[in-house]
Design an enzyme around this catalytic site. Structure first.
Site: not given
Length: 429
Positions: A120-122, A124
């Site tokens: 998951l990106d930072r 999210s």
């Protein structure tokens, strides 16, 4: 010390057993180093299998029956660990960060080398599986297994059903076509909309990029499910161990999706259908290009996403709903088949080639039509008296739920309303 290749040992990569795994993966699982660093150890001749040095990458071993040593020390394979973790906003999914920022693995106290399944990106948050089981991790993340991930997404503005259809059909990104598998509009507020989106693939920041293409910025993105594994009551920063049933469920899901991808016959399903279990709109199984939108088996839809004609219906001239017309008919009423390819509708009298329709009197170039009196900018038309927000118009008396308006007397199913007298085919009012 003797250096050997895979073919010199009893366990050859091509003839490995069910329990065999790549040597670098076994070393990484035991916490020796990352897979890349383990490859360097193998190439340097520092790894032994059953007393013989292995220097070939890709070599497979069975850790249950073979003895593996690194620099003369026997490695021990610990038990498999499986965690469900609620990743907070600002935490990274990587195992190595030179800047020393907070990582997911920092939140779970263990001496065993673990890693996140997917990313998951930072910015999210939400559910992420953390494990040391490389086989399960690969099955849950590889696109061919098609494991579904469910997200609750809050965006600025109010996407329309036309926007939903674009995302279901597919959008071209730098890596190729990307699309959502299912999408539903859950809740609308004054300037926000909450969506439930299901993906079965995992491109970098895919949801944010898809929604940006239709002009809606993501305010919050939370992953709430992986397959049947749900986020549940976990709060940001909390984790728990997976139960045996949950682990088996993930393994069986990945195996089932793998069999389905191999057995699936070529073809495409109709878009816009709702999943019976979730009630969410699902897109076609495969997207083969923009011309797929004009297939005869797909009904045309109004602005609310509802079918305007039944699939497969054809008009009096033999055209199916949504089918592309290849020729325009002239104003004289000649049929499409008799008109010449490329013939356009007749130009209005007095208008030159390439000339637009005249601007309404008193309106300057680029000026929009006047706003209705008493309505502010961005304000919608007033709600009918007595109707609450989100409430539909009352159903006509005597018509049941889902029942269409009665067909006019003398008109067959699929037949269009008669053309006004004096108007040719393709001629506008």
């Amino acid at each position: 010390m003797v250096h050997v290749n895979a073919k010199d040992l009893s366990l050859d990569p091509a003839e490995s057993s069910e329990n065999s795994e790549r040597l670098n993966k076994v070393l990484a699982t035991a916490g020796i180093a990352s897979r890349r660093e383990c490859d360097e150890l193998i190439e340097a001749g520092r790894v032994e299998v059953d007393g013989e040095v292995v220097s070939e990458l890709g070599f497979k071993v069975d850790p249950r029956s073979q003895e593996i040593r690194v620099d003369g020390d026997k490695i021990r394979i610990g038990k498999r660990l499986y965690y469900a973790f609620y990743k907070p906003d600002g935490v990274l999914c990587t195992n190595e960060d030179p800047d020393g920022r907070s990582r997911v693995i920092d939140w779970i106290p263990t001496t065993t080398r673990i890693y996140t399944v997917g990313r998951l990106d930072r910015s999210s948050e939400g559910l992420i599986v953390v494990t040391n089981d490389g086989t399960l991790a690969q099955r849950l993340t590889h696109p061919k297994f098609g494991v579904e991930k469910t997200y609750d997404v809050t965006v600025v503005g109010h996407p329309t059903w036309e926007d939903v259809k674009v995302l279901l059909d597919g959008v071209r990104l730098a890596e190729g076509w990307a699309k959502v598998k299912k999408l539903d509009i859950r809740k609308r507020s004054k300037d926000r909309t909450q969506l439930r989106i299901v993906l079965d693939e995992g491109k970098n920041r895919e949801i944010r990029r898809l929604l940006a293409r239709i002009g809606h910025k993501v305010v919050k993105l939370v992953r709430v499910g992986i397959g049947r594994l749900a986020l549940g009551l976990l709060q940001p920063g909390e984790y728990r161990e997976l139960t045996v049933a949950e682990i088996k469920g993930l393994e069986n899901l990945a195996a089932k999706m793998d069999r389905g991808s191999r057995d699936k016959k070529p073809g495409r399903a109709a878009a816009g259908k709702r999943d019976r279990g979730t009630g969410m709109r699902s897109g076609p199984r495969s997207f083969q290009g923009r011309n797929d939108r004009f297939e005869n088996d797909r009904p045309s839809r109004d602005r609310g996403g509802r079918p305007t004609s039944r699939p497969g219906a054809r008009d009096s001239q033999g055209y199916g709903s949504g089918e592309r017309r290849g020729r325009f008919a002239g104003a004289t009423g000649q049929s499409r088949g008799e008109s010449e390819m490329g013939d356009r509708r007749p130009r209005p009298e007095g208008r030159g080639m390439g000339e637009r329709r005249p601007r309404p009197e008193g309106r300057d170039m680029g000026e929009r039509r006047p706003r209705p009196e008493g309505r502010g900018m961005g304000e919608r038309r007033p709600r009918p008296e007595g109707r609450d927000m989100g409430e539909r118009r009352p159903r006509p008396e005597g018509r049941g739920m889902g029942e269409r308006r009665p067909r006019p007397e003398g008109r067959d199913m699929g037949e269009r309303r008669p053309r006004p007298e004096g108007r040719g085919t393709g001629e506008r009012r």
